[in-house]
Design an enzyme around this catalytic site. Structure first.
Site, PDB file in Angstrom:
ATOM      1  N   LYS A 195     -82.365  -6.970  -4.836  1.00 18.90           N
ATOM      2  CA  LYS A 195     -81.250  -7.598  -5.540  1.00 18.90           C
ATOM      3  C   LYS A 195     -81.796  -8.716  -6.416  1.00 18.90           C
ATOM      4  O   LYS A 195     -82.212  -9.764  -5.930  1.00 18.90           O
ATOM      5  CB  LYS A 195     -80.233  -8.184  -4.561  1.00 18.90           C
ATOM      6  CG  LYS A 195     -78.980  -8.625  -5.296  1.00 18.90           C
ATOM      7  CD  LYS A 195     -78.178  -9.660  -4.559  1.00 18.90           C
ATOM      8  CE  LYS A 195     -78.077 -11.008  -5.200  1.00 18.90           C
ATOM      9  NZ  LYS A 195     -78.075 -11.108  -6.642  1.00 18.90           N
ATOM     10  N   GLY A 200     -84.863 -18.455  -2.606  1.00 13.42           N
ATOM     11  CA  GLY A 200     -83.695 -19.063  -3.237  1.00 13.42           C
ATOM     12  C   GLY A 200     -83.375 -20.371  -2.536  1.00 13.42           C
ATOM     13  O   GLY A 200     -84.264 -21.005  -1.948  1.00 13.42           O
ATOM     14  N   SER A 201     -82.109 -20.743  -2.547  1.00  8.40           N
ATOM     15  CA  SER A 201     -81.760 -22.074  -2.033  1.00  8.40           C
ATOM     16  C   SER A 201     -81.564 -22.058  -0.508  1.00  8.40           C
ATOM     17  O   SER A 201     -81.330 -21.004   0.099  1.00  8.40           O
ATOM     18  CB  SER A 201     -80.492 -22.560  -2.719  1.00  8.40           C
ATOM     19  OG  SER A 201     -79.447 -21.674  -2.421  1.00  8.40           O
ATOM     20  N   THR A 216     -78.125 -20.559   0.806  1.00  7.90           N
ATOM     21  CA  THR A 216     -78.047 -19.093   0.797  1.00  7.90           C
ATOM     22  C   THR A 216     -78.861 -18.511   1.953  1.00  7.90           C
ATOM     23  O   THR A 216     -78.415 -17.587   2.640  1.00  7.90           O
ATOM     24  CB  THR A 216     -78.526 -18.522  -0.551  1.00  7.90           C
ATOM     25  OG1 THR A 216     -77.871 -19.195  -1.612  1.00  7.90           O
ATOM     26  CG2 THR A 216     -78.260 -17.039  -0.662  1.00  7.90           C
ATOM     27  N   GLU A 233     -88.212 -18.312   1.388  1.00 11.04           N
ATOM     28  CA  GLU A 233     -88.827 -19.463   0.721  1.00 11.04           C
ATOM     29  C   GLU A 233     -87.731 -20.175  -0.043  1.00 11.04           C
ATOM     30  O   GLU A 233     -87.060 -19.569  -0.879  1.00 11.04           O
ATOM     31  CB  GLU A 233     -89.964 -19.008  -0.200  1.00 11.04           C
ATOM     32  CG  GLU A 233     -91.130 -18.376   0.551  1.00 11.04           C
ATOM     33  CD  GLU A 233     -91.711 -19.264   1.654  1.00 11.04           C
ATOM     34  OE1 GLU A 233     -91.620 -20.499   1.544  1.00 11.04           O
ATOM     35  OE2 GLU A 233     -92.212 -18.728   2.656  1.00 11.04           O
ATOM     36  N   GLU A 258     -82.037 -31.790  -3.409  1.00 18.11           N
ATOM     37  CA  GLU A 258     -82.684 -31.008  -4.471  1.00 18.11           C
ATOM     38  C   GLU A 258     -81.756 -30.982  -5.691  1.00 18.11           C
ATOM     39  O   GLU A 258     -80.595 -30.590  -5.587  1.00 18.11           O
ATOM     40  CB  GLU A 258     -82.962 -29.573  -4.012  1.00 18.11           C
ATOM     41  CG  GLU A 258     -83.752 -28.796  -5.083  1.00 18.11           C
ATOM     42  CD  GLU A 258     -84.050 -27.338  -4.715  1.00 18.11           C
ATOM     43  OE1 GLU A 258     -83.141 -26.651  -4.234  1.00 18.11           O
ATOM     44  OE2 GLU A 258     -85.197 -26.902  -4.935  1.00 18.11           O
ATOM     45  N   SER A 304     -99.002 -23.558  -8.396  1.00 15.04           N
ATOM     46  CA  SER A 304     -99.838 -22.809  -7.449  1.00 15.04           C
ATOM     47  C   SER A 304    -100.243 -21.478  -8.083  1.00 15.04           C
ATOM     48  O   SER A 304     -99.481 -20.901  -8.855  1.00 15.04           O
ATOM     49  CB  SER A 304     -99.070 -22.554  -6.151  1.00 15.04           C
ATOM     50  OG  SER A 304     -98.021 -21.646  -6.385  1.00 15.04           O
TER      51      SER A 304
END
Ligand SMILES: NC(=O)c1ccc[n+]([C@@H]2O[C@H](COP(=O)([O-])OP(=O)(O)OC[C@H]3O[C@@H](n4cnc5c(N)ncnc54)[C@H](O)[C@@H]3O)[C@@H](O)[C@H]2O)c1
Ligand SMILES: N[C@@H](CCC=O)C(=O)O
Length: 549
Positions: free
Chosen positions: A219, A272-273, A276, A300, A433, A499
């Site tokens: 998705k 994502g956040s 979520t 992550e 954030e 990175s």
């Protein structure tokens, strides 16, 4: 592996560690710049239709969703449709039907597809990947190149290398028995849920499990549909069989609820956040009794990344590093610096130098090659970032906007690079954030450097990236030790972003994620369900212990 040829290389060459894809410079008049400008023109002057992809089907019904260009939101880059719950269930069935054959292929054969895809990304499709990432996600030339081309190519090559590396370990066998390990794919399907901000991450979230032998429902984010679909098409051209990866733009909760309520869910590979990921984790917990296997949850998430500046720091590195980390790609990297801790003795000079560069930052359309920044991704991001700036403008938490602080969404979602001085250590500007071009600076008395590092250690729920700038090696070591649990990626005398696959495996601690280190050798193991086989050559005869005699 035997010595036969493979991708035109002997197996020994094939196993050689890849090198990172060189970043092209795109100087004016260069061949690559001309090719990129042509691709930009091509994609900017049309609206591309993006279908759902399930097995051999291309579903283009009802293309009622639009991906717009963030810097000029009247322009529609792509049209697409949302997969319904039934489409998603159908994709699961198609994937499960394809799984057995794919999962049993020798790893080398799957790897070959991904190496071919890497070559296609590096050559034939490089400009399409970069142009759609620039136009759709608002990246400038270099930001697109390091992401959509180089990082994606690196993910495909290094994942292949690391996957083959897993097979190098052989369990100890004895004269009477042989022991072996088979790296099976997970039993079921993997749901890969991607963010908007890195095209390469979409390719990695879906590609890494597929290399190991899994079937994947991918998705993409609504605001990165086109660039992600180009990756899908590249994999198809490279030989990925139908059904292994389904491409499913979808409403987030519809997708999340449908995959989480399916008994065959084997893993969620999410970036994502935090909210979520927490939603998904709860859905999995709710359905726990229904699964065939415990789903692996790889996530992550966000960060509240910092630059800590010691009085001994090299100021130019601090100025350049902070400007780049906070404002490159409009601060929309999970690793972007959004907190700067700087000593009183360096603050005036820092401000002088930083302001000079700040004046030179050009913000505009990605089609203007001289910009440093473009617009933020969408109206929701614009409203969120604006609210933080307005909070600072109101003087709350002793905050004061020092540079920038303006925004305008009449044409595109533009937010000027902003520097805020904050005196309240608990301020939301220093703890939440923001995910935009907003840097909050906290000025501290020089003598309190070590005390402050200790305070920073537990100041937020996040633990993604951080940087310490110091020429004092003893302090650097002490800070590294104090901050041991506070980040997943720590930078010493360097900025907190950037990175590189194979160089700095990436992932955050605490609420920043499950820290599975994408771009490193251990990531792939998360998508395997290893089978250990012991074969004994001698018949079993004795049941009594010698001690029983
Ligand atoms: N740590 C990392 O490696 C890393 C890398 C990139 C981005 N990020 C983080 O990602 C965030 C920005 O990306 P974003 O705005 O796309 O994040 P997001 O959480 O809004 O969306 C991520 C994906 O989840 C989907 N989604 C939304 N609700 C869902 C639900 N209920 N169930 C299933 N899926 C759902 C979205 O449609 C999207 O595809 C930031 O917090 C950033 O720090 C982290
Ligand atoms: N690899 C990226 C982080 C990805 C998050 O958005 C960096 O470190 O700049």
């Amino acid at each position: 592996m035997n010595g036969s040829t493979f991708s035109g290389l002997t197996s020994e060459q094939f196993m050689k560690k890849p090198t990172n894809e060189p970043i092209l410079e795109y100087k004016k008049g260069s061949k690559e710049r001309e090719a990129l400008e042509k691709a930009l023109e091509e994609f900017a002057n049309k609206t591309t239709d993006v279908p759902l992809r399930i097995g051999t089907e291309k579903i283009t019904r009802n293309l009622d969703k639009k991906q717009v260009m963030p810097f000029d939101h009247k322009k529609v880059l792509a049209r697409y449709t949302y997969a319904t719950a039934d489409d998603i269930k159908h994709a699961i069935e198609v994937g499960l039907a394809a799984r057995g054959k794919w999962e049993r292929l020798p790893l080398k054969q799957r790897v070959e597809i991904f190496l071919k895809a890497a070559d296609l990304c590096a050559g034939k499709y490089r400009m399409a990947l970069n142009a759609t990432t620039m136009l759709g996600q608002g990246k400038n030339i270099v930001q697109a190149e390091i992401d959509a081309a180089c990082e994606l190519i690196d993910f495909f090559r290094f994942n292949s290398y690391f996957a083959l590396g897993l097979e190098k370990y052989e369990p100890i066998s004895t004269e009477s028995s042989k022991n072996s390990l088979v790296y099976r794919g997970l039993e079921g399907f993997v749901a890969a849920i991607a963010p908007f901000n890195f095209t390469a991450i979409g390719g990695n979230l879906s590609g890494a499990p597929a290399i190991i032998g899994n079937v994947v429902l991918w998705k993409p984010s609504d605001t990165a549909v086109l660039s992600n679909y180009i990756i899908y098409q590249i994999l198809e051209e490279a030989g990925l069989p139908p059904g292994i990866i389904s491409f499913l733009p979808a409403d987030g909760p519809t997708f999340g609820n449908t995959v989480c309520s399916n008994p065959n869910l084997a893993a969620i590979n999410f970036t994502g956040s935090v909210p979520t990921f927490e939603y998904i984790w709860r859905k999995v917990a709710e359905n726990l009794g229904n699964y065939t296997t415990f789903p692996k949850l790889i996530g992550e998430c966000g960060g509240k990344n910092f630059h800590f500046v010691h009085p001994s720091a090299d100021l130019t590195s601090v100025v350049i590093g902070s400007l780049r980390s906070a404002y490159e790609y409009q601060g929309q990297k999970c690793s972007a610096c959004s907190r700067l801790f700087i000593p009183e003795s360096l603050w005036p000079k820092f401000l002088e130098e930083f302001s000079k560069l700040h004046k030179e930052i050009k913000v505009g359309s990605v089609q203007d090659g001289s910009i440093f920044m473009s617009a933020v991704i969408d109206d929701k991001a614009f409203a969120r970032i604006k609210a933080y700036i307005d909070h600072a403008k109101s003087g709350a938490d002793g905050a004061k906007v020092i540079l920038g602080g303006t925004y305008d969404d009449s044409v595109g979602y533009f937010v000027q690079p902003t520097l805020i001085r904050v005196t309240d250590f608990q301020s939301k500007l220093l703890t939440e954030e923001i995910f935009g071009p907003v840097l909050s600076a906290y000025v501290y008395p020089d003598a309190e450097a070590e005390t402050l590092v200790t305070k920073i250690k537990d100041a937020t729920k996040f633990g993604l990236t951080g940087a310490v700038f110091s020429q004092d090696k003893v302090f650097l070591q002490k800070a590294t030790d104090i901050l041991r649990d506070a980040t997943g990626n720590l930078y010493l005398n360097d900025k907190s972003t950037g990175s590189v696959v194979g160089q700095q495996p990436f992932g955050g601690a605490r609420k920043s994620g499950t820290n599975d280190k994408a771009g490193g050798p251990h990531y792939l193991l998360r998508f395997a369900s290893p089978l250990t086989i012991k074969e004994t050559y001698v018949p079993l005869k004795e049941w009594r212990y010698k001690s029983m005699d």
